[in-house]
Write a protein that holds these residues in place. Sequence first.
Motif, PDB file in Angstrom:
ATOM      1  N   UNK A 152       2.489   5.451  -6.386  1.00 48.52           N
ATOM      2  CA  UNK A 152       2.638   5.090  -8.221  1.00 48.52           C
ATOM      3  C   UNK A 152       1.339   5.826  -8.362  1.00 48.52           C
ATOM      4  N   UNK A 153      -0.011   6.396  -7.411  1.00 45.88           N
ATOM      5  CA  UNK A 153      -0.466   8.001  -7.502  1.00 45.88           C
ATOM      6  C   UNK A 153      -0.405   9.074  -8.292  1.00 45.88           C
ATOM      7  N   UNK A 154       0.964   9.174  -7.941  1.00 43.04           N
ATOM      8  CA  UNK A 154       2.131  10.386  -8.868  1.00 43.04           C
ATOM      9  C   UNK A 154       3.035  10.199  -9.864  1.00 43.04           C
ATOM     10  N   UNK A 155       3.428  10.775 -10.281  1.00 44.61           N
ATOM     11  CA  UNK A 155       4.706  10.345 -10.596  1.00 44.61           C
ATOM     12  C   UNK A 155       6.216  10.974 -10.553  1.00 44.61           C
ATOM     13  N   UNK A 156       6.017   9.746  -9.220  1.00 43.26           N
ATOM     14  CA  UNK A 156       7.120  10.296  -8.014  1.00 43.26           C
ATOM     15  C   UNK A 156       7.828   8.982  -7.149  1.00 43.26           C
ATOM     16  N   UNK A 157       8.806   9.605  -6.374  1.00 46.66           N
ATOM     17  CA  UNK A 157       8.983   8.477  -5.797  1.00 46.66           C
ATOM     18  C   UNK A 157       8.896   8.492  -4.341  1.00 46.66           C
ATOM     19  N   UNK A 199       3.028 -13.784  10.848  1.00 48.94           N
ATOM     20  CA  UNK A 199       2.138 -13.014  10.079  1.00 48.94           C
ATOM     21  C   UNK A 199       2.632 -12.047   8.958  1.00 48.94           C
ATOM     22  N   UNK A 200       1.913 -11.988   8.203  1.00 47.06           N
ATOM     23  CA  UNK A 200       2.313 -11.235   7.121  1.00 47.06           C
ATOM     24  C   UNK A 200       0.776 -10.345   7.066  1.00 47.06           C
ATOM     25  N   UNK A 201       1.496  -8.799   7.192  1.00 48.79           N
ATOM     26  CA  UNK A 201      -0.110  -8.011   7.379  1.00 48.79           C
ATOM     27  C   UNK A 201       0.305  -6.691   7.007  1.00 48.79           C
ATOM     28  N   UNK A 202      -0.890  -5.834   6.279  1.00 48.72           N
ATOM     29  CA  UNK A 202      -0.348  -4.881   5.157  1.00 48.72           C
ATOM     30  C   UNK A 202      -0.892  -3.608   4.960  1.00 48.72           C
ATOM     31  N   UNK A 203      -1.962  -4.337   4.658  1.00 45.07           N
ATOM     32  CA  UNK A 203      -3.651  -3.356   4.237  1.00 45.07           C
ATOM     33  C   UNK A 203      -4.105  -2.448   6.178  1.00 45.07           C
ATOM     34  N   UNK A 204      -4.277  -3.866   6.716  1.00 46.91           N
ATOM     35  CA  UNK A 204      -4.718  -2.641   8.149  1.00 46.91           C
ATOM     36  C   UNK A 204      -3.898  -2.224   8.409  1.00 46.91           C
ATOM     37  N   UNK A 205      -2.760  -2.677   8.014  1.00 40.49           N
ATOM     38  CA  UNK A 205      -1.158  -1.981   9.044  1.00 40.49           C
ATOM     39  C   UNK A 205      -1.115   0.140   8.678  1.00 40.49           C
ATOM     40  N   UNK A 206      -1.269  -0.410   7.647  1.00 40.54           N
ATOM     41  CA  UNK A 206      -1.529   1.277   6.473  1.00 40.54           C
ATOM     42  C   UNK A 206      -2.354   2.207   7.236  1.00 40.54           C
ATOM     43  N   UNK A 207      -3.242   1.217   7.001  1.00 37.72           N
ATOM     44  CA  UNK A 207      -4.888   2.396   7.957  1.00 37.72           C
ATOM     45  C   UNK A 207      -4.173   2.061   9.756  1.00 37.72           C
ATOM     46  N   UNK A 208      -3.701   1.992  10.204  1.00 36.47           N
ATOM     47  CA  UNK A 208      -3.764   1.919  11.307  1.00 36.47           C
ATOM     48  C   UNK A 208      -2.451   2.831  11.695  1.00 36.47           C
ATOM     49  N   UNK A 209      -1.588   2.852  10.359  1.00 37.62           N
ATOM     50  CA  UNK A 209       0.148   4.057  10.537  1.00 37.62           C
ATOM     51  C   UNK A 209      -0.894   4.938  10.507  1.00 37.62           C
ATOM     52  N   UNK A 210      -1.461   5.351   9.361  1.00 35.21           N
ATOM     53  CA  UNK A 210      -2.184   6.487   9.425  1.00 35.21           C
ATOM     54  C   UNK A 210      -2.882   6.951  10.444  1.00 35.21           C
ATOM     55  N   UNK A 211      -3.271   6.633  11.308  1.00 35.35           N
ATOM     56  CA  UNK A 211      -4.137   7.127  12.455  1.00 35.35           C
ATOM     57  C   UNK A 211      -2.897   7.135  13.693  1.00 35.35           C
ATOM     58  N   UNK A 212      -1.918   5.919  13.905  1.00 33.08           N
ATOM     59  CA  UNK A 212      -0.842   5.965  15.235  1.00 33.08           C
ATOM     60  C   UNK A 212      -0.153   6.719  14.661  1.00 33.08           C
ATOM     61  N   UNK A 213       0.135   6.914  13.549  1.00 28.88           N
ATOM     62  CA  UNK A 213       1.705   6.531  13.166  1.00 28.88           C
ATOM     63  C   UNK A 213       2.632   5.781  12.765  1.00 28.88           C
ATOM     64  N   UNK A 214       3.873   5.410  11.981  1.00 31.09           N
ATOM     65  CA  UNK A 214       4.344   4.376  11.716  1.00 31.09           C
ATOM     66  C   UNK A 214       4.752   3.356  13.024  1.00 31.09           C
ATOM     67  N   UNK A 271       0.579  -1.474   0.164  1.00 32.52           N
ATOM     68  CA  UNK A 271      -0.026  -0.207  -0.060  1.00 32.52           C
ATOM     69  C   UNK A 271       1.197   1.326   0.268  1.00 32.52           C
ATOM     70  N   UNK A 272       1.832   1.330   0.144  1.00 34.75           N
ATOM     71  CA  UNK A 272       2.748   2.472   0.270  1.00 34.75           C
ATOM     72  C   UNK A 272       3.341   2.930  -1.494  1.00 34.75           C
ATOM     73  N   UNK A 273       3.524   1.310  -1.665  1.00 31.61           N
ATOM     74  CA  UNK A 273       3.833   1.009  -2.971  1.00 31.61           C
ATOM     75  C   UNK A 273       2.490   1.922  -3.691  1.00 31.61           C
ATOM     76  N   UNK A 274       1.407   1.755  -3.133  1.00 32.60           N
ATOM     77  CA  UNK A 274       0.239   1.705  -4.235  1.00 32.60           C
ATOM     78  C   UNK A 274      -0.141   3.631  -3.911  1.00 32.60           C
ATOM     79  N   UNK A 275       0.608   4.354  -3.118  1.00 29.23           N
ATOM     80  CA  UNK A 275       0.213   5.575  -2.817  1.00 29.23           C
ATOM     81  C   UNK A 275       1.377   6.473  -3.545  1.00 29.23           C
TER      82      UNK A 275
END
Length: 252
Positions: free
Chosen positions: A16-21, A225-240, A10-14
């Motif tokens: 890729x929404x722009x032409x940037x690194x 365990x491998x966690x990505x989607x929920x982790x990204x949402x929680x990182x927005x609220x709590x900080x990474x 999901x970090x990569x998805x964000x």
Amino acid sequence: MTALSINLNKIALIRNSRDTDYPSVTDHAARCIAAGAHGITVHPRPDQRHIRADDCYELAAMLEVEFNIEGNPFAAPMKSDRKGVSDYPGFMEIVRQTRPAQCTLVPDTNSQLTSDHGFDLRRDGDKLKPVLDELRKLGVRSSLFMDPDPEQIRLAKAVGADRIELYTGPYAECFGGSEQETELAKYILASETAAECGLGLNAGHDLNLHNLKHFKDAVTNLLEVSIGHAFTVDAIELGLDKATRAYLDCLR
């Protein structure tokens, strides 16, 4: 302690929404590791909708923790239609070039939104055997994405897998409802079957801060365990950093 591998799709998805690194996948990997994560997971799909092949090469060069690459082993090379993005060389070619610690094989198709079922090894077992043999020769631990079906888990051992990753979407969907414990019982039986077969056990998909601890406490031989989607949402609220530590708390 069950290992926590953070999925950075999901970090990569964000990015890729722009032409940037920006945001940087490698920078976020470093921050997750500094906060205590045991590993990093990526899923480079042929359309490179999130993680790209180049991300895999950059992560392989900088990671000093476990690197887990997941995907369909039969995904073929694909031309990139985006300026500045390298062509997709095929899933197994990425694995050959990066030699991750673990390779999780997933039966997804290019049109799937996300992984939503495990392998049917009655159908695909013979095709997977040479792939698993190659991973072993490369020194890469193999894991097969599986539903909590004891018969299929026994077949995973027979075709030569080192581990399985249980697809936990159905458990997460039932969590908090009347079917929660009935569904969880399937995963407990699956974990016992894996242990009897000598297979290592991973899990992933839709696990989050609400349902993870209950799952981990019940499935006692869980290695990772491998966690990505929920982790990204929680990182927005709590900080990474806090989100990483919160997930580690669930696994202690």
